[in-house]
Scaffold this active site. Structure first.
Site, PDB file in Angstrom:
ATOM      1  N   ARG A 106     -17.637  10.835 -15.474  1.00  0.00           N
ATOM      2  CA  ARG A 106     -18.979  10.067 -15.958  1.00  0.00           C
ATOM      3  C   ARG A 106     -19.519   9.542 -15.250  1.00  0.00           C
ATOM      4  O   ARG A 106     -20.328   8.937 -13.952  1.00  0.00           O
ATOM      5  CB  ARG A 106     -18.841   9.248 -17.291  1.00  0.00           C
ATOM      6  CG  ARG A 106     -18.628  10.120 -18.506  1.00  0.00           C
ATOM      7  CD  ARG A 106     -19.062   9.409 -19.633  1.00  0.00           C
ATOM      8  NE  ARG A 106     -18.379  10.205 -20.669  1.00  0.00           N
ATOM      9  CZ  ARG A 106     -17.260  10.934 -20.898  1.00  0.00           C
ATOM     10  NH1 ARG A 106     -16.197   9.634 -20.768  1.00  0.00           N
ATOM     11  NH2 ARG A 106     -17.189  11.641 -22.080  1.00  0.00           N
TER      12      ARG A 106
ATOM     13  N   SER B  27      -8.899   8.138 -22.358  1.00  0.00           N
ATOM     14  CA  SER B  27      -8.874   9.094 -23.964  1.00  0.00           C
ATOM     15  C   SER B  27      -7.806   9.684 -24.687  1.00  0.00           C
ATOM     16  O   SER B  27      -6.569   9.797 -23.853  1.00  0.00           O
ATOM     17  CB  SER B  27     -10.116  10.303 -22.898  1.00  0.00           C
ATOM     18  OG  SER B  27     -11.151  10.637 -22.358  1.00  0.00           O
TER      19      SER B  27
ATOM     20  N   ALA C  25      -8.137   9.916 -28.137  1.00  0.00           N
ATOM     21  CA  ALA C  25      -7.908  10.325 -29.553  1.00  0.00           C
ATOM     22  C   ALA C  25      -8.188  10.991 -30.321  1.00  0.00           C
ATOM     23  O   ALA C  25      -7.571  10.883 -31.758  1.00  0.00           O
ATOM     24  CB  ALA C  25      -9.135   8.351 -29.752  1.00  0.00           C
ATOM     25  N   GLU C  26      -7.903  11.825 -30.081  1.00  0.00           N
ATOM     26  CA  GLU C  26      -7.600  13.309 -30.730  1.00  0.00           C
ATOM     27  C   GLU C  26      -6.374  13.663 -31.130  1.00  0.00           C
ATOM     28  O   GLU C  26      -6.228  14.742 -30.622  1.00  0.00           O
ATOM     29  CB  GLU C  26      -8.492  14.116 -29.876  1.00  0.00           C
ATOM     30  CG  GLU C  26      -9.691  14.109 -31.089  1.00  0.00           C
ATOM     31  CD  GLU C  26     -10.820  12.716 -30.625  1.00  0.00           C
ATOM     32  OE1 GLU C  26     -10.955  12.089 -31.420  1.00  0.00           O
ATOM     33  OE2 GLU C  26     -11.026  12.565 -29.576  1.00  0.00           O
TER      34      GLU C  26
ATOM     35  N   TRP D  40     -13.527   5.661 -23.351  1.00  0.00           N
ATOM     36  CA  TRP D  40     -13.717   6.839 -22.578  1.00  0.00           C
ATOM     37  C   TRP D  40     -15.965   5.721 -22.090  1.00  0.00           C
ATOM     38  O   TRP D  40     -16.270   7.058 -21.457  1.00  0.00           O
ATOM     39  CB  TRP D  40     -13.638   8.072 -22.608  1.00  0.00           C
ATOM     40  CG  TRP D  40     -13.863   8.288 -23.705  1.00  0.00           C
ATOM     41  CD1 TRP D  40     -13.278   7.997 -24.574  1.00  0.00           C
ATOM     42  CD2 TRP D  40     -15.349   9.171 -24.397  1.00  0.00           C
ATOM     43  NE1 TRP D  40     -14.135   8.703 -25.554  1.00  0.00           N
ATOM     44  CE2 TRP D  40     -15.362   8.609 -26.140  1.00  0.00           C
ATOM     45  CE3 TRP D  40     -16.764   9.334 -23.526  1.00  0.00           C
ATOM     46  CZ2 TRP D  40     -16.118   9.282 -26.655  1.00  0.00           C
ATOM     47  CZ3 TRP D  40     -17.142   9.356 -24.634  1.00  0.00           C
ATOM     48  CH2 TRP D  40     -17.406  10.048 -25.927  1.00  0.00           C
TER      49      TRP D  40
ATOM     50  N   ASN E  70     -12.156   6.114 -32.162  1.00  0.00           N
ATOM     51  CA  ASN E  70     -11.997   6.424 -33.043  1.00  0.00           C
ATOM     52  C   ASN E  70     -10.345   5.866 -33.767  1.00  0.00           C
ATOM     53  O   ASN E  70      -9.755   6.308 -32.514  1.00  0.00           O
ATOM     54  CB  ASN E  70     -11.865   7.912 -33.787  1.00  0.00           C
ATOM     55  CG  ASN E  70     -11.654   8.939 -32.861  1.00  0.00           C
ATOM     56  OD1 ASN E  70     -11.979   8.809 -31.816  1.00  0.00           O
ATOM     57  ND2 ASN E  70     -10.570   9.412 -33.044  1.00  0.00           N
TER      58      ASN E  70
ATOM     59  N   ASP F 228     -14.669   9.597 -37.703  1.00  0.00           N
ATOM     60  CA  ASP F 228     -14.612   9.417 -35.752  1.00  0.00           C
ATOM     61  C   ASP F 228     -15.995   9.193 -34.821  1.00  0.00           C
ATOM     62  O   ASP F 228     -16.929   9.625 -34.324  1.00  0.00           O
ATOM     63  CB  ASP F 228     -14.461  11.281 -35.692  1.00  0.00           C
ATOM     64  CG  ASP F 228     -14.232  11.669 -34.392  1.00  0.00           C
ATOM     65  OD1 ASP F 228     -13.799  10.391 -33.224  1.00  0.00           O
ATOM     66  OD2 ASP F 228     -15.409  12.428 -33.809  1.00  0.00           O
TER      67      ASP F 228
ATOM     68  N   ARG G 266     -21.905   5.414 -32.259  1.00  0.00           N
ATOM     69  CA  ARG G 266     -22.279   6.487 -32.523  1.00  0.00           C
ATOM     70  C   ARG G 266     -22.863   6.550 -34.436  1.00  0.00           C
ATOM     71  O   ARG G 266     -22.857   7.544 -35.301  1.00  0.00           O
ATOM     72  CB  ARG G 266     -20.695   7.491 -32.571  1.00  0.00           C
ATOM     73  CG  ARG G 266     -20.221   7.656 -31.099  1.00  0.00           C
ATOM     74  CD  ARG G 266     -20.334   9.505 -31.388  1.00  0.00           C
ATOM     75  NE  ARG G 266     -19.308  10.052 -31.810  1.00  0.00           N
ATOM     76  CZ  ARG G 266     -18.110   9.671 -31.733  1.00  0.00           C
ATOM     77  NH1 ARG G 266     -17.625   9.745 -29.209  1.00  0.00           N
ATOM     78  NH2 ARG G 266     -17.342  10.391 -31.426  1.00  0.00           N
TER      79      ARG G 266
HETATM   80  O1  LIG Z   1     -10.853   9.937 -28.197  1.00  0.00           O
HETATM   81  C1  LIG Z   1     -11.326   9.992 -27.069  1.00  0.00           C
HETATM   82  O2  LIG Z   1     -10.678  10.118 -26.709  1.00  0.00           O
HETATM   83  C2  LIG Z   1     -12.001  11.243 -26.751  1.00  0.00           C
HETATM   84  C3  LIG Z   1     -12.354  11.453 -25.071  1.00  0.00           C
HETATM   85  C4  LIG Z   1     -13.651  11.855 -25.255  1.00  0.00           C
HETATM   86  C5  LIG Z   1     -13.954  11.697 -24.004  1.00  0.00           C
HETATM   87  O3  LIG Z   1     -13.082  11.987 -22.984  1.00  0.00           O
HETATM   88  O4  LIG Z   1     -15.362  12.955 -22.488  1.00  0.00           O
HETATM   89  C6  LIG Z   1     -14.893  12.350 -26.250  1.00  0.00           C
HETATM   90  C7  LIG Z   1     -14.583  11.507 -27.091  1.00  0.00           C
HETATM   91  N1  LIG Z   1     -13.449  11.464 -27.577  1.00  0.00           N
HETATM   92  C8  LIG Z   1     -15.474  12.208 -28.171  1.00  0.00           C
HETATM   93  O5  LIG Z   1     -15.169  11.258 -29.930  1.00  0.00           O
HETATM   94  C9  LIG Z   1     -17.046  12.122 -28.219  1.00  0.00           C
HETATM   95  O6  LIG Z   1     -17.532  12.188 -29.067  1.00  0.00           O
HETATM   96  C10 LIG Z   1     -17.567  12.720 -26.730  1.00  0.00           C
HETATM   97  C11 LIG Z   1     -17.925  13.568 -26.144  1.00  0.00           C
HETATM   98  C12 LIG Z   1     -17.867  13.750 -24.950  1.00  0.00           C
HETATM   99  C13 LIG Z   1     -18.940  14.418 -24.163  1.00  0.00           C
HETATM  100  O7  LIG Z   1     -18.196  14.189 -23.196  1.00  0.00           O
HETATM  101  O8  LIG Z   1     -20.182  14.880 -24.694  1.00  0.00           O
HETATM  102  N2  LIG Z   1     -16.809  13.452 -24.776  1.00  0.00           N
HETATM  103  C14 LIG Z   1     -16.026  12.961 -25.762  1.00  0.00           C
END
Ligand SMILES: O=C(O)c1cc(C(=O)O)c2c(n1)C(=O)C(=O)c1cc(C(=O)O)[nH]c1-2
Ligand SMILES: O=C(O)c1cc(C(=O)O)c2c(n1)C(=O)C(=O)c1cc(C(=O)O)[nH]c1-2
Lengths: 608, 608
Positions: A131, A190, A192-193, A259, A277, A325, A352
């Site tokens: 970003r 980042s 959380a997944e 993030w 999340n 989420d 969100r």
């Molecule tokens: O939970 C996380 O660590 C994480 C990281 C990121 C990321 O770093 O881009 C996104 C998301 N979640 C997420 O939930 C999400 O909707 C998302 C969209 C995007 C994007 O760049 O379009 N990144 C991310």
């Protein structure tokens, strides 16, 4: 400024030892509208520019002034900075940084190519995005995918220092833009997944030394809250505010990523940012010891923290016990809004979860919480009754629960609005000082959501839900709207439908124009008054970058990255075609392949 | 037309069985200036358009109308075709083909993504380029990197047939644009840096059945010459014209690649194309049995062949016994030029070796052979004395020989002009019917050349020389010029310096404008009269594609690919930095990295 650092107590000595007030440089540069000195234009995160050479009358005549390919495919988020004669811009992974000479036909002054292990790519949930870089005191700060934070000499591109913020082997990655305040550069993380316990960390801009780190969950000493002084909805959070809301040790793999774009109020000395999340996406696995929902604090939270100490001034959890989420990371935007004749210092945030919130940013008092996409159905509203035990909490609609009193696993809950990527995702909104309205790039997408049991292995996906996404209910069918929002009334002023989600950050200017890009690749200019489309241009690739503006040699320019990707564009970006792949986004956005292809480049416009 | 097919004898029966005259379709479509129906605009290869809405008066107001990223990095050569409402365009490897709907905001109608083994990439000498698709009778023809020739349904993108022309495991690759004449689609092959014995092959457009194949060297039956009827400089070539000019079996790994643009004269029924260098680049290894230079026919040759039979009408060898890699593949351009008051049907060709040739295209008579870059020093001229035994041959300058009477191996011969990539390489010139002049994108580059012994292994580089390249002698220093050339007088009319070689194909129009791109990424318009620059625009990436024009909805558009690469851009394209890598081009063009990055996209311009 010193005063407030004091007031918050804890670690205040750190403030004393700070030799320089970096924010003075950044604040000064940002105050000059010829520059675009921060990713969000200013500390308040308004993405508003006082430039007005390009206005509603002449914006239709815009032409492309020049273009620049970054040489990198996949999603390009954020945008360039402009400081005087120099433009700084970055690419998606491997996060190349360029300095261009605006005074010499955009010649490349330097190019910084990080060496990053590509094994980080598969642990980036939502494309290999970044970003953007930030600037302060002759330094460029880059937060790489592999979590390294580097400071570059803005003149030469030479690496001044580099620190490692996390470990991609555990699923920790960097995609967010840093924020530079005073003598600190602050970054999130980042993961959380992947069951990462995420955090926000401040480093010294001159040495890269870690100054403080605030986890999103865990013991008070880790999350930097003062049980007595940190407020939530006007009350002290109390001891173990986070630990008490998790079942056993689950907080250790609790998510709460960080993030999104942040904002800073130099007078209050507070930074504002949201957390994501809780891990996993299967709420049944996160129920309390009694099998009931439990808040999982401080995931899904807007935080105000003292910048010197990191200690939280206030916290507000948008979505306690997340079942969808609905990451709370979306940017806060600071403004002065009028409430019954009184100007209040506010923070506004489009979550969100489909609600647009306005808080008193000094205290965290909740002033407004209304749906900014009326399709939002998981909650009927936010309880605004201060006397209610549920004050400030969403009023859930049982039908759209994916927890279903503990019986939600392996049940496909249909028609939840918004989808997991929210009524808005990373794409930052803009606050226009001209109209006093917010201009919000939104999603209009719903989902089916089926949680399943997942077990934790470090560095492996820890998701636990199968999703499919589809356009929201509005006719004619669409997946996005660009809206104008009244932050005081909590009302949509106008809404302009878009075929796909508007995944690009908005810009507003004193010329009365709002700018944004579309996933098909159109760069658009609309009238702030009524959303009337005044200009559009098809850039090389779909747009998920943020519109920005600057002036050079007396001429106003507007620039935007194209380079389709991000979560919405993950099908194109990663070459996925199975509809439920890409955490459910592939099917919903499959139509994008009829419009555009990958390719990171900048397009810069000006009047003839 | 039938008549001439007859006249050339051999295989004439093939002509009889041809059910359709595809050229009628292509010729008709090409005659409509609203289309850009062939890579070169027309069969003559003029790259001239009768459109004149954009002219010298208004070209300065051009603005970008739309852009399109192909989603592929590395070098993008050739350009789009336009037939009515549809644009067809291709990418570098993996050679994706798109059909865009010009009547519906360039929406992607179909996308064809070949499955190609990426192991072909390392056997592509000069980047993963492709010079474009061709159209005929509702079919799109693509010559893939892996040598597959595919016919696609132009409406749906469905594969109609596919034939394999060669074997990448032996170093055989496809980069050239097909030519469609009558019922045949004709393609060349690359591989002279891998000891491939190259050829030109005609396939039936409906079935993909092979009709004829003409090797560049070998027995008469392989090279399709008629010893009595095939002429060279007015005389029959005689029996074994090729075999006699090679030492032993060396012709079997003789090179002579065929990847340039071809032209076709429907009245004479002849196709024109050039052959490339003999393998290896170390001339000492190719000396005759007596240790003396030997011609290595028909490498480095302009051929005129009967399109029905493949039999050569005439052949002219530009560089007998090559010592510099002066591939003769550059495009022939057919025109009617005035010689002493007589209009003659001519073919003009700007060879890598620095000489611009004009022939009578019916007979192969050499009319003109003059330097089009005066820096050319390996030969003082071409012997034009018909009574000389060396008639038509270059007059060599001993100092710049890399053979040195057999003692050239491991000797570094310095300051040879032009460099191996020639005074012009693949970038096609344009012939303006308005001025009667040729507009030629040129290189102004010299080299040091050190041959070394190399042994042949199938599929391994068989180069045998180390090169370094540097700007030519002209001041101020530069690596290219865009020139206007009088094809009758053999004289430069004007020359416009460019910092880097002009690696992009030129376009001329009835509006008096000549268009081309630069390696830095500028798209430029100049006045055909005097070369005055009337317009320039910085596209996303360096340009090695060819300018083209079309008209849609009454509006004239001009389009060009950017996407830096090709031999000149191989350092950027393949990430090489050692100056002598990329067959010597990396060092010479190192400065390019200050201007541009990879990224394949189309930029389309129109008046406001
Ligand atoms: O939970 C996380 O660590 C994480 C990281 C990121 C990321 O770093 O881009 C996104 C998301 N979640 C997420 O939930 C999400 O909707 C998302 C969209 C995007 C994007 O760049 O379009 N990144 C991310
Ligand atoms: O001998 C061959 O087979 C062969 C092939 C190619 C090609 O196919 O691109 C080039 C060359 N040679 C070559 O000599 C050369 O200068 C060249 C330039 C380029 C380019 O696209 O920029 N290709 C090639």
């Amino acid at each position: 400024m010193r005063k407030s650092a004091f007031a918050y107590g804890l670690l205040a000595t750190a403030a004393f030892s700070a030799p320089v007030w970096a924010n003075d440089d950044v604040a000064k540069l940002s105050a000059d509208p010829n520059n675009w000195a921060q990713q969000s234009g200013d500390y308040a995160g308004t993405r508003y520019s006082a430039l007005d050479q390009i206005n509603t009358e002449n914006v239709g005549q815009l032409k492309v002034a020049w273009t620049f390919s970054t040489g990198v495919l996949r999603g390009h988020e954020g945008g360039p900075l402009v400081i005087g004669d120099t433009m700084y811009l970055h690419s998606a992974f491997p996060n190349i940084v360029f300095a261009l000479n605006l005074a010499d036909e955009q010649k490349i002054i330097w190019k910084y190519t990080p060496k990053q292990d590509p094994s980080v790519i598969p642990v980036m949930c939502c494309d290999t995005v970044n970003r953007g870089v930030q600037y302060a005191e002759g330094k460029i700060f880059l937060h790489q995918a592999d979590t390294a934070l580097v400071a570059l000499d803005a003149k030469t591109g030479k690496e001044l220092w580099k620190v490692i913020d996390g470990d991609p082997k555990k699923g920790e990655t960097g995609t967010g833009a840093p924020l530079v305040t005073k003598d600190k550069v602050i970054i999130g993380i980042s993961g959380a997944e992947f069951g990462v316990r995420c955090h926000l960390t401040a480093y010294d801009i001159n040495s890269g030394k870690k100054v403080w780190r605030a986890y999103s969950m865990g013991p008070d000493s880790d999350i930097l809250v003062d049980p007595e002084k940190t407020l939530s909805l006007g009350k002290p959070v109390g001891k173990d505010s986070s630990l008490k809301t998790w079942n056993g040790d689950q907080w250790k793999i609790g998510g709460g990523s960080t993030w999104g774009y942040m904002a800073f109020d130099p007078e209050l000395n507070l930074i504002y940012y949201g957390t994501g999340n809780p891990s996993t996406w299967n709420p049944a696995q996160r129920a309390g010891p009694d099998g009931k929902p439990i808040d999982q604090k401080w995931s899904m939270t807007m935080f105000a923290r003292d910048v010197d100490t990191g200690v939280a001034k206030w916290a507000y959890q948008m979505t306690p016990f997340d079942e969808w989420d609905y990451d709370g990371i979306n940017e806060p935007i600071l403004a002065e809004l009028d409430f019954d004749g009184t100007k209040r210092k506010t923070a506004t945030h489009f979550d969100r979860n489909g609600f647009g919130y306005t808080w008193d940013r000094a205290t965290g008092e909740l002033l407004v919480a209304e749906k900014y996409d009326l399709a939002t159905n998981w909650a009927s509203g936010i309880d605004m009754d201060k006397s209610s035990k549920d004050y400030g909490r969403p009023i859930r609609v049982a039908k759209y629960s994916t927890f279903k009193d503990g019986k939600g696993a392996d049940v496909n809950t249909k028609g939840i609005c918004p989808a997991a990527l929210g009524s808005k995702d990373q794409q930052p909104a803009s606050y226009s000082k001209l109209t006093g309205l917010f201009y919000v790039p939104t999603n209009h997408v719903c989902m089916d959501y089926e949680p399943f049991k997942v077990s934790y292995t470090a560095g492996q996906p820890y998701v636990g839900a199968t999703l499919s996404m589809f356009p929201g209910p509005d006719e004619p069918k669409r997946m996005g709207n660009f809206i104008a929002w009244d932050g005081t009334k909590g009302k949509i002023v106008w809404s302009k439908p878009e075929q796909f989600s508007v995944w690009s950050g908005a810009l507003t200017t004193a010329g009365g124009v709002a700018f944004y890009g579309t996933l098909e690749g159109y760069f658009k200019a609309v009238d702030q008054k009524d959303g009337k489309e005044l200009f559009k241009f098809k850039t090389p690739s779909g747009i998920i970058g943020n519109a920005m503006t600057y002036s050079h040699g007396g001429k106003q320019y507007v620039g935007i990255f194209s380079g389709v990707g991000g979560w919405a564009g993950i099908g194109l970006a990663a070459g996925l075609t199975n509809p439920t792949d890409g955490l459910g986004a592939v099917g919903g956005y499959a139509g994008l392949s009829e419009y555009t292809n990958l390719g990171g480049s900048l397009t810069v416009f000006a009047l003839p």
